[in-house]
Design an enzyme around this catalytic site. Structure first.
Site, PDB file in Angstrom:
ATOM      1  N   TYR A 106      -3.358  -8.228   8.532  1.00 47.63           N
ATOM      2  CA  TYR A 106      -2.733  -7.006   8.016  1.00 47.63           C
ATOM      3  C   TYR A 106      -2.635  -5.931   9.083  1.00 47.63           C
ATOM      4  O   TYR A 106      -3.286  -6.020  10.108  1.00 47.63           O
ATOM      5  CB  TYR A 106      -3.421  -6.518   6.740  1.00 47.63           C
ATOM      6  N   TRP A 166       0.839  -1.210   0.000  1.00 52.04           N
ATOM      7  CA  TRP A 166       0.000   0.000   0.000  1.00 52.04           C
ATOM      8  C   TRP A 166       0.873   1.258   0.000  1.00 52.04           C
ATOM      9  O   TRP A 166       0.689   2.159  -0.846  1.00 52.04           O
ATOM     10  CB  TRP A 166      -0.928  -0.021   1.219  1.00 52.04           C
ATOM     11  N   GLY A 223       3.756  -3.766   5.856  1.00 55.78           N
ATOM     12  CA  GLY A 223       4.107  -2.717   4.900  1.00 55.78           C
ATOM     13  C   GLY A 223       5.512  -2.185   5.160  1.00 55.78           C
ATOM     14  O   GLY A 223       5.997  -2.200   6.295  1.00 55.78           O
ATOM     15  N   ARG A 276      -2.185   8.933   8.322  1.00 60.43           N
ATOM     16  CA  ARG A 276      -2.061   8.911   9.780  1.00 60.43           C
ATOM     17  C   ARG A 276      -2.327  10.273  10.405  1.00 60.43           C
ATOM     18  O   ARG A 276      -2.433  10.357  11.624  1.00 60.43           O
ATOM     19  CB  ARG A 276      -0.675   8.387  10.161  1.00 60.43           C
ATOM     20  N   ARG A 313       0.296   0.594  11.495  1.00 61.41           N
ATOM     21  CA  ARG A 313       0.765   1.699  10.629  1.00 61.41           C
ATOM     22  C   ARG A 313       2.057   2.328  11.150  1.00 61.41           C
ATOM     23  O   ARG A 313       2.256   3.540  11.080  1.00 61.41           O
ATOM     24  CB  ARG A 313      -0.317   2.760  10.470  1.00 61.41           C
ATOM     25  N   TYR A 317      -4.190   0.920  -4.466  1.00 54.26           N
ATOM     26  CA  TYR A 317      -2.939   1.411  -3.879  1.00 54.26           C
ATOM     27  C   TYR A 317      -2.201   2.300  -4.888  1.00 54.26           C
ATOM     28  O   TYR A 317      -1.535   1.813  -5.796  1.00 54.26           O
ATOM     29  CB  TYR A 317      -2.050   0.258  -3.415  1.00 54.26           C
ATOM     30  N   GLN A 334      13.652  -1.418   6.573  1.00 53.19           N
ATOM     31  CA  GLN A 334      12.441  -1.818   7.303  1.00 53.19           C
ATOM     32  C   GLN A 334      12.156  -3.309   7.074  1.00 53.19           C
ATOM     33  O   GLN A 334      11.821  -4.036   8.016  1.00 53.19           O
ATOM     34  CB  GLN A 334      11.246  -0.959   6.860  1.00 53.19           C
ATOM     35  N   LYS A 369       9.386   3.715  16.509  1.00 49.46           N
ATOM     36  CA  LYS A 369       9.811   4.989  15.904  1.00 49.46           C
ATOM     37  C   LYS A 369       8.964   6.140  16.403  1.00 49.46           C
ATOM     38  O   LYS A 369       9.437   7.269  16.529  1.00 49.46           O
ATOM     39  CB  LYS A 369       9.689   4.852  14.386  1.00 49.46           C
TER      40      LYS A 369
HETATM   41  N1  LIG Z   1      -7.352  -5.575   2.774  1.00 50.36           N
HETATM   42  C1  LIG Z   1      -7.353  -4.345   3.253  1.00 50.36           C
HETATM   43  O1  LIG Z   1      -8.403  -3.669   3.309  1.00 50.36           O
HETATM   44  C2  LIG Z   1      -6.073  -3.759   3.763  1.00 50.36           C
HETATM   45  C3  LIG Z   1      -6.085  -2.587   4.534  1.00 50.36           C
HETATM   46  C4  LIG Z   1      -4.864  -2.101   5.016  1.00 50.36           C
HETATM   47  C5  LIG Z   1      -3.684  -2.761   4.711  1.00 50.36           C
HETATM   48  N2  LIG Z   1      -3.697  -3.884   3.931  1.00 50.36           N
HETATM   49  C6  LIG Z   1      -2.443  -4.570   3.530  1.00 50.36           C
HETATM   50  O2  LIG Z   1      -1.618  -4.736   4.666  1.00 50.36           O
HETATM   51  C7  LIG Z   1      -0.356  -4.091   4.428  1.00 50.36           C
HETATM   52  C8  LIG Z   1       0.218  -3.634   5.736  1.00 50.36           C
HETATM   53  O3  LIG Z   1      -0.588  -2.644   6.335  1.00 50.36           O
HETATM   54  P1  LIG Z   1      -0.135  -1.149   6.413  1.00 50.36           P
HETATM   55  O4  LIG Z   1       0.929  -0.946   5.380  1.00 50.36           O
HETATM   56  O5  LIG Z   1      -1.343  -0.317   6.362  1.00 50.36           O
HETATM   57  O6  LIG Z   1       0.430  -0.997   7.878  1.00 50.36           O
HETATM   58  P2  LIG Z   1       1.654  -1.588   8.691  1.00 50.36           P
HETATM   59  O7  LIG Z   1       2.262  -2.751   8.011  1.00 50.36           O
HETATM   60  O8  LIG Z   1       1.144  -1.774  10.084  1.00 50.36           O
HETATM   61  O9  LIG Z   1       2.668  -0.345   8.722  1.00 50.36           O
HETATM   62  C9  LIG Z   1       3.457  -0.047   7.602  1.00 50.36           C
HETATM   63  C10 LIG Z   1       4.197   1.267   7.814  1.00 50.36           C
HETATM   64  O10 LIG Z   1       4.935   1.251   9.039  1.00 50.36           O
HETATM   65  C11 LIG Z   1       6.189   1.917   8.859  1.00 50.36           C
HETATM   66  N3  LIG Z   1       7.224   0.883   9.094  1.00 50.36           N
HETATM   67  C12 LIG Z   1       7.244  -0.370   8.596  1.00 50.36           C
HETATM   68  N4  LIG Z   1       8.316  -1.039   9.051  1.00 50.36           N
HETATM   69  C13 LIG Z   1       8.993  -0.208   9.844  1.00 50.36           C
HETATM   70  C14 LIG Z   1      10.182  -0.342  10.605  1.00 50.36           C
HETATM   71  N5  LIG Z   1      10.858  -1.471  10.623  1.00 50.36           N
HETATM   72  N6  LIG Z   1      10.592   0.736  11.324  1.00 50.36           N
HETATM   73  C15 LIG Z   1       9.894   1.878  11.315  1.00 50.36           C
HETATM   74  N7  LIG Z   1       8.760   2.061  10.613  1.00 50.36           N
HETATM   75  C16 LIG Z   1       8.305   1.027   9.875  1.00 50.36           C
HETATM   76  C17 LIG Z   1       6.236   2.426   7.427  1.00 50.36           C
HETATM   77  O11 LIG Z   1       5.747   3.773   7.375  1.00 50.36           O
HETATM   78  P3  LIG Z   1       6.641   5.046   7.831  1.00 50.36           P
HETATM   79  O12 LIG Z   1       8.062   4.707   7.533  1.00 50.36           O
HETATM   80  O13 LIG Z   1       6.097   6.170   7.066  1.00 50.36           O
HETATM   81  O14 LIG Z   1       6.360   5.197   9.316  1.00 50.36           O
HETATM   82  C18 LIG Z   1       5.244   1.506   6.737  1.00 50.36           C
HETATM   83  O15 LIG Z   1       4.662   2.073   5.606  1.00 50.36           O
HETATM   84  C19 LIG Z   1      -0.679  -3.003   3.395  1.00 50.36           C
HETATM   85  O16 LIG Z   1       0.485  -2.557   2.722  1.00 50.36           O
HETATM   86  C20 LIG Z   1      -1.643  -3.761   2.514  1.00 50.36           C
HETATM   87  O17 LIG Z   1      -0.948  -4.630   1.660  1.00 50.36           O
HETATM   88  C21 LIG Z   1      -4.874  -4.392   3.479  1.00 50.36           C
END
Ligand SMILES: NC(=O)c1ccc[n+]([C@@H]2O[C@H](COP(=O)([O-])OP(=O)(O)OC[C@H]3O[C@@H](n4cnc5c(N)ncnc54)[C@H](OP(=O)(O)O)[C@@H]3O)[C@@H](O)[C@H]2O)c1
Length: 322
Positions: A209, A21, A287, A235, A214, A58, A293, A220
């Protein structure tokens, strides 16, 4: 890498999948860089991650374009994408439209954009906002499968009642539910667990997911006051990044940092490993915007069997239970 087979399928997925995403750019701030996104995808492959979760929404196709570019020459990489969300213009409200003709058109467009002849996993992105019966949508997915355009299909964001109805239809090819799940988000509750993993009858795969809430569970974002995000970052209006929820979650974030320091692992790895360990969860979608990351995420695999770690964190996780 550790791999898990989705029950009843031939889909062998790495325990962690890369969520695309943020790579789509829209809604994720001003620091998403396509070259870094490609490097993050390559890092995922290097670490043994074998599947990528994307959606037409996305970046309105941009995530798919980057994914196609990064996966050039890697046909074995599995893509899980979605169908059903419609939008009229990039700023317009997106809504779920599961009419069969839209499902088929969405699938055809995704195949072209991703440069594939078959999609390993196609998921309904969101329950329908029109009055299309789910039976008609499922039938369209079954036909796409019979035509060899998809291998398996799944649904996202369905509650226990709606999912139980779909399971009763027993359509050939139904592989999974994708649902939000983290230390601070529990839509995957007892009722849903009963539907995906009944005492009698076949189990259904579950893709969790937003396991990092987020980014909140990465350590961080910590401190007495929430960070300020630009309006281009979703956010900026997420209540977990605003008081009073921010203050309630902070003790957990600090505990993750502390335990992570003691073990020499990033807090993100703890959050992901916790999700992967929960009963009923098959795999986690996480994500990332950068390769560093991704490197932190895969450290989760070291933690899956460390029972004493989870005992230490349990009271902090319980205190944040929504
Ligand atoms: N089916 C659905 O309706 C639905 C809805 C939501 C998500 N999803 C899927 O689930 C995936 C994951 O959810 P998400 O991307 O919303 O949230 P997430 O995985 O909880 O958070 C991802 C964000 O956290 C930060 N991050 C990730 N790893 C990090 C690390 N090691 N250290 C520091 N910051 C880090 C990054 O943003 P920053 O660096 O900007 O902080 C990254 O974009 C999505 O990409 C999508 O494929 C599906």
């Amino acid at each position: 890498m550790k791999f898990r087979t989705l029950p009843g399928t031939d889909l062998q997925l790495s325990a962690i999948g890369l969520g695309c995403w943020a790579i789509g750019k829209t809604w994720w701030g001003d620091d998403v860089d396509d070259r870094k996104s490609v490097r993050a995808i390559h890092a995922a492959l290097d670490h043994g991650i074998n599947w990528f979760d994307t959606a037409p929404l996305y970046g309105h196709g941009h995530a798919d374009t980057i994914l196609k570019q990064a996966l050039e020459g890697r046909p074995e990489a599995l893509i899980a994408t979605k169908v059903g969300i419609r939008w009229d213009g990039e700023g317009a409200h997106a809504r779920s439209d599961l009419r069969p003709e839209h499902v088929v058109a969405d699938c055809e467009t995704s195949l072209k954009r991703l440069g594939r002849t078959c999609i390993p996993l196609l998921q309904i992105h969101w329950p329908c906002e029109l009055d299309t019966p789910i039976e008609a949508t499922i039938e369209a997915l079954v036909r796409l499968r019979e035509a060899g355009k998809i291998r398996w299909f799944g649904v996202c964001n369905y509650n226990a009642t709606a999912l139980a109805h779909i399971r009763k239809l027993a359509p050939p090819g139904l592989a999974c539910l994708q649902t939000p799940f983290s230390m601070v988000r529990r839509e995957f509750n007892h009722d849903l667990r009963e539907v995906v993993a009944p005492a009698k009858g076949p189990h259904l795969g579950v893709l969790a997911y937003e396991t990092l809430a987020r980014g909140l569970l990465t350590g961080k974002y910590v401190g007495p006051m929430p960070p300020t995000f630009p309006t281009t970052d979703l956010r900026h209006r997420d209540d977990r990044f605003a008081q009073p929820v921010w203050g309630k979650i902070q003790p957990l974030v600090r505990a993750l940092i502390l335990v992570g320091q003691r073990l020499g692992v990033p807090p993100a790895a703890l959050a992901i490993a916790w999700a992967c360990r929960q009963p009923g969860i098959s795999v986690a979608i996480v994500g990332a915007k950068r390769e560093q990351q991704v490197a932190e995420h895969v450290r989760a695999l070291e933690l899956l069997q460390r029972n004493r770690v989870w005992q230490a964190l349990a009271p902090h996780i319980e205190a944040c239970r929504p």
